[in-house]
Design an enzyme around this catalytic site. Structure first.
Site, PDB file in Angstrom:
ATOM      1  N   GLU A 288       0.825  -1.206   0.000  1.00 28.35           N
ATOM      2  CA  GLU A 288       0.000   0.000   0.000  1.00 28.35           C
ATOM      3  C   GLU A 288       0.866   1.265   0.000  1.00 28.35           C
ATOM      4  OE1 GLU A 288      -4.156  -0.737   1.845  1.00 28.35           O
ATOM      5  OE2 GLU A 288      -3.244   0.790   3.105  1.00 28.35           O
ATOM      6  N   HIS A 309       7.481 -26.913  -1.225  1.00 27.35           N
ATOM      7  CA  HIS A 309       6.771 -27.999  -1.901  1.00 27.35           C
ATOM      8  C   HIS A 309       5.578 -27.471  -2.690  1.00 27.35           C
ATOM      9  CE1 HIS A 309       9.120 -31.095   0.282  1.00 27.35           C
ATOM     10  NE2 HIS A 309       9.294 -30.049   1.078  1.00 27.35           N
ATOM     11  N   LYS A 423     -14.208   0.750  -3.590  1.00 29.71           N
ATOM     12  CA  LYS A 423     -15.273   1.202  -2.675  1.00 29.71           C
ATOM     13  C   LYS A 423     -16.325   1.973  -3.456  1.00 29.71           C
ATOM     14  CE  LYS A 423     -12.227   1.892   1.287  1.00 29.71           C
ATOM     15  NZ  LYS A 423     -11.618   2.876   2.157  1.00 29.71           N
TER      16      LYS A 423
HETATM   17  O1  PA5 Z   1      -3.175   1.480   5.926  1.00 31.38           O
HETATM   18  C1  PA5 Z   1      -4.275   1.965   5.742  1.00 31.38           C
HETATM   19  O2  PA5 Z   1      -4.488   3.199   5.827  1.00 31.38           O
HETATM   20  C2  PA5 Z   1      -5.464   1.095   5.424  1.00 31.38           C
HETATM   21  O3  PA5 Z   1      -5.089  -0.219   5.216  1.00 31.38           O
HETATM   22  C3  PA5 Z   1      -6.469   1.149   6.556  1.00 31.38           C
HETATM   23  O4  PA5 Z   1      -5.892   0.695   7.732  1.00 31.38           O
HETATM   24  C4  PA5 Z   1      -7.713   0.294   6.231  1.00 31.38           C
HETATM   25  O5  PA5 Z   1      -8.252   0.691   5.008  1.00 31.38           O
HETATM   26  C5  PA5 Z   1      -8.749   0.435   7.316  1.00 31.38           C
HETATM   27  O6  PA5 Z   1      -9.141   1.775   7.446  1.00 31.38           O
HETATM   28  P1  PA5 Z   1      -9.921   2.282   8.712  1.00 31.38           P
HETATM   29  O7  PA5 Z   1      -9.060   2.125   9.905  1.00 31.38           O
HETATM   30  O8  PA5 Z   1     -10.223   3.716   8.418  1.00 31.38           O
HETATM   31  O9  PA5 Z   1     -11.175   1.459   8.837  1.00 31.38           O
END
Ligand code: PA5
Length: 447
Positions: A288, A309, A423
């Protein structure tokens, strides 16, 4: 102390290819500290270990103590950065078969809100019918669908089983200080809350209450986890020269392999099944943070020797666009010796008297040599053992390495604009109010 060996990666590159990044890596480390880089409003994690006071840890432990006393099961609702850190640490520190044990000293920690599977939620609801359960609802935005949906079901069930008053004492929200539906519900219902600092993004939040509260609930020492992270904060500071700075070296080596070596995939390999979710956390952190603007090393992982394996063939012989980072654990926490066997039907008497860990270590070394021979550059991260202190070091090392690496790649490591695309489509398909135009457009596309 955690160590990093890059010598078996450097040998795949021209001389000086890694050192070429030394200056910019150290500049990036400094920019993270001085908050002068891209995404500089999300750099609270850099000094989080030293900013975390004993009093704050005590406050988290106190809340965990209440949940531990009142619950045999604690469900952590969260997704992405709001669950992977806690899951990684709890799985790494737990007995592999604790979930089957009858005489439990600790509550079971279960996770929800990280998928939208109806079967998963149904089965969880069924299980919880006979449990005295509590819920930790974790969402920074407070609006993430997966988490909100699970929390809606869990909260109702908890209130039905325990009554509203008692439920209030076993539901904790970890969310933004002011914004979001999770904050609004917590304030209205009077749940205990912890704040996710504004300047710490989800995937860098394991050392905030997001990770610390569930880990403390599971019975682990969060003080030691933070101490490990503190020591790694010092060991990776911008004042530590490049050659001794593991985070800068890791970041530089990755970028050299990517840009100069044409290596587009990094495979994180562990030899301890307990580290499976550490790899999952690492994948999210790097995926990310770096996968944007048409760039980024693809983070993959294998559990070895298990996956030798299954994926071993590919790693040994497939397209040569990969490099491997081995997460090695120097000392096992237990000793198991191989016995001499009179009949020796399995032919394993040559191992008699050896520890199983020695066999594992030779598998690790043999695999490293084989993969290098197969054209796979190899980095090796080594921690002393799996415990809170060493995991704290490891988590912070990866965070700092990620920040530096992303800046070397010239992306903003602290945003995630790409996550919004699915989303938007999901809300449009589900007809969420406010998405009328998107709903019409997407329905026209799928006719
Ligand atoms: O690293 C990030 O920002 C994302 O992976 C969030 O943690 C994830 O989308 C969850 O978001 P939130 O804590 O707002 O529910």
């Amino acid at each position: 102390m955690l160590t990093l060996d890059i010598s078996k990666a450097a040998s795949f590159l021209n001389e000086g290819a890694i050192e070429k990044y030394a200056h910019s890596a150290m500049q990036a480390a400094l920019a993270l500290e001085e908050k002068t880089c891209a995404g500089n409003d999300f750099l609270g994690w850099v000094t989080l270990p030293t900013d975390t006071t004993d009093a704050f840890i005590a406050e988290i432990n106190q809340c965990a103590q209440r949940l531990r006393q009142m619950c045999d099961t604690i469900v952590v609702a969260g997704i992405g950065g709001s669950y992977l850190g806690a899951k990684a640490v709890i799985e790494a520190l737990s007995d592999s078969f604790q979930w089957l044990a009858n005489d439990k000293n600790n509550p079971d920690i279960l996770f929800a809100g990280n998928n939208i599977s109806e079967d998963y939620l149904y089965e969880l609801q069924q299980l919880l019918k006979t449990r005295r359960f509590g819920v930790i609802n974790i969402s920074k935005s407070g609006t993430t669908t997966e988490t909100a949906l699970a929390f809606r079901l869990l909260r109702k069930q908890c209130e039905q089983q325990r009554g509203k008053e008692e439920a209030r004492q076993v539901i904790v929200a970890i969310t933004d200080a002011k914004k979001g539906a999770a904050r609004a519900a917590a304030d209205k219902e009077g749940y205990s809350t912890f704040v996710i600092p504004d300047n710490v993004g989800g995937r860098f939040s394991v050392l905030t209450p997001v990770g610390l509260l569930p880990i403390a609930c599971a019975g682990f020492d969060i003080q030691k986890l933070v101490e490990g992270a503190r020591d790694m904060q010092a060991a990776t500071a911008s004042g530590v020269p490049f050659a001794q700075n593991p985070a800068a070296l890791y970041a530089a080596t990755r970028n050299a392999l990517y840009n100069e070596g044409g290596k587009k995939i990094e495979i994180l390999a562990n030899y301890q099944p307990k580290l499976h979710f550490t790899s999952e956390w690492w994948k999210q952190l790097y995926g990310e943070s770096e996968g944007k603007d048409g760039k980024g090393i693809f983070p993959a992982s294998v559990d070895l020797t298990t996956d030798l394996h299954s994926m071993g063939q590919w790693i040994q012989d497939g397209e040569r666009t990969i490099f491997e980072t081995v997460l090695s654990v120097e000392q096992s926490n237990h000793i198991v010796l191989v016995d001499e066997d009179e009949e020796n039907l399995d032919g394993l008497n040559f191992l008699a008297g050896k520890r199983v860990d020695e066999v594992n270590k030779m598998a690790e070394l043999g695999t490293q040599i084989a993969h290098i021979d197969g054209g796979v550059p190899n980095l090796r991260i080594s921690i002393e053992r799996i415990d809170e202190y060493n995991l704290g070091q490891l988590l912070y090392f990866f965070e700092k390495g990620c920040g530096i690496s992303g800046l070397l790649l010239e992306v903003n490591p602290f945003d995630q604009p790409g996550v919004e695309a699915y989303k938007k489509n999901m809300f449009a398909l589900l007809g969420k109010p406010g998405y009328e135009a998107e709903t019409a457009a997407i329905r026209a596309r799928i006719k």
